[in-house]
Design a protein around this motif. Sequence first.
Motif, short mmCIF file in Angstrom:
data_model
loop_
_atom_site.label_atom_id
_atom_site.label_comp_id
_atom_site.label_asym_id
_atom_site.label_seq_id
_atom_site.Cartn_x
_atom_site.Cartn_y
_atom_site.Cartn_z
N ILE A 39 42.29 29.37 43.65
CA ILE A 39 43.02 29.01 41.86
C ILE A 39 41.68 29.11 40.98
O ILE A 39 41.88 29.36 39.96
N GLY A 58 52.96 24.45 37.33
CA GLY A 58 52.38 25.64 37.39
C GLY A 58 51.56 25.97 36.26
O GLY A 58 50.55 25.44 35.42
N LEU A 72 53.73 27.21 41.29
CA LEU A 72 52.72 27.76 41.95
C LEU A 72 52.94 26.06 43.31
O LEU A 72 53.60 24.99 42.34
N ALA A 73 52.32 26.48 44.25
CA ALA A 73 53.38 25.67 45.05
C ALA A 73 52.47 24.52 44.77
O ALA A 73 52.94 23.06 45.27
N HIS A 74 51.36 23.98 44.43
CA HIS A 74 50.45 22.83 44.36
C HIS A 74 49.85 23.07 43.21
O HIS A 74 50.04 23.66 41.79
N SER A 75 49.70 21.42 42.25
CA SER A 75 49.37 21.06 41.28
C SER A 75 47.92 21.43 41.21
O SER A 75 46.84 21.36 42.05
N VAL A 76 47.42 22.39 39.65
CA VAL A 76 46.45 22.89 39.59
C VAL A 76 45.37 22.16 38.18
O VAL A 76 46.36 21.21 37.60
N TRP A 83 43.26 27.01 47.52
CA TRP A 83 44.34 27.96 48.14
C TRP A 83 45.41 27.53 47.29
O TRP A 83 46.24 26.11 47.36
N THR A 84 45.94 28.47 46.53
CA THR A 84 47.42 27.47 46.79
C THR A 84 49.12 28.95 46.47
O THR A 84 47.94 29.66 46.78
N THR A 85 50.09 29.06 46.63
CA THR A 85 50.79 29.75 46.74
C THR A 85 51.36 29.99 45.77
O THR A 85 52.18 28.59 45.30
#
Length: 199
Positions: A39, A58, A72-76, A83-85
């Motif tokens: 990230i 994302g 993105l797989a996770h909130s940033v 890490w994220t996908t």
Amino acid sequence: MALQLKQPFKQVFREHYVLSIDEGAQLETEMFAGYVVSIRPLLGLARREGWRVEHDCGLARTMGRWTISFGLAHSVYPGATGWTTTGKIRVWTGHGRRAQRARLCDMPVPALSEILRSVDLLVSTSGFAIASPTDGSPDDPHRLRHLERLAEKPLGPMAEMRKHALERALRNGTGATNSYSTRGTCGLVLTLFISRPAG
């Protein structure tokens, strides 16, 4: 190139990305989906490339009347680590509440190519196998377990393309691939493919 002349402007030799007719007719593409990225470098480069953080999708970027999102797989958020996908790329026409989903082929080809080039740069720079002093040691057991799991996954279309391109570039005069490994889980150019001499 043969004359060793300096490029008159940056567009010469610039990468150009083209979608297939079928993919261009879709509302989204998975061309860069499924990559595990760090990230911190992702957000740092995204800001420089003109992307902004959108908590519900994302990353997002505006080009004229077009809005593009990179899932993105996770909130940033700024300052986030870990890490994220990566997910899908989607295109809207208009801004705010009046924005409407658009097919990828509705966007001008040069503009879409620049977006795909930018996403490729984000993924290649922040890919899981790229270590930095702030993101942990390359020998970290947690990191190595993730890489082992990634190695078991089949390569995506972009990774396959990069693998074949590097295999061709690394062939010696006999037509055989040289002593470098061309197995790359994330398909990151040079970083993963040229990982270590095969032994």
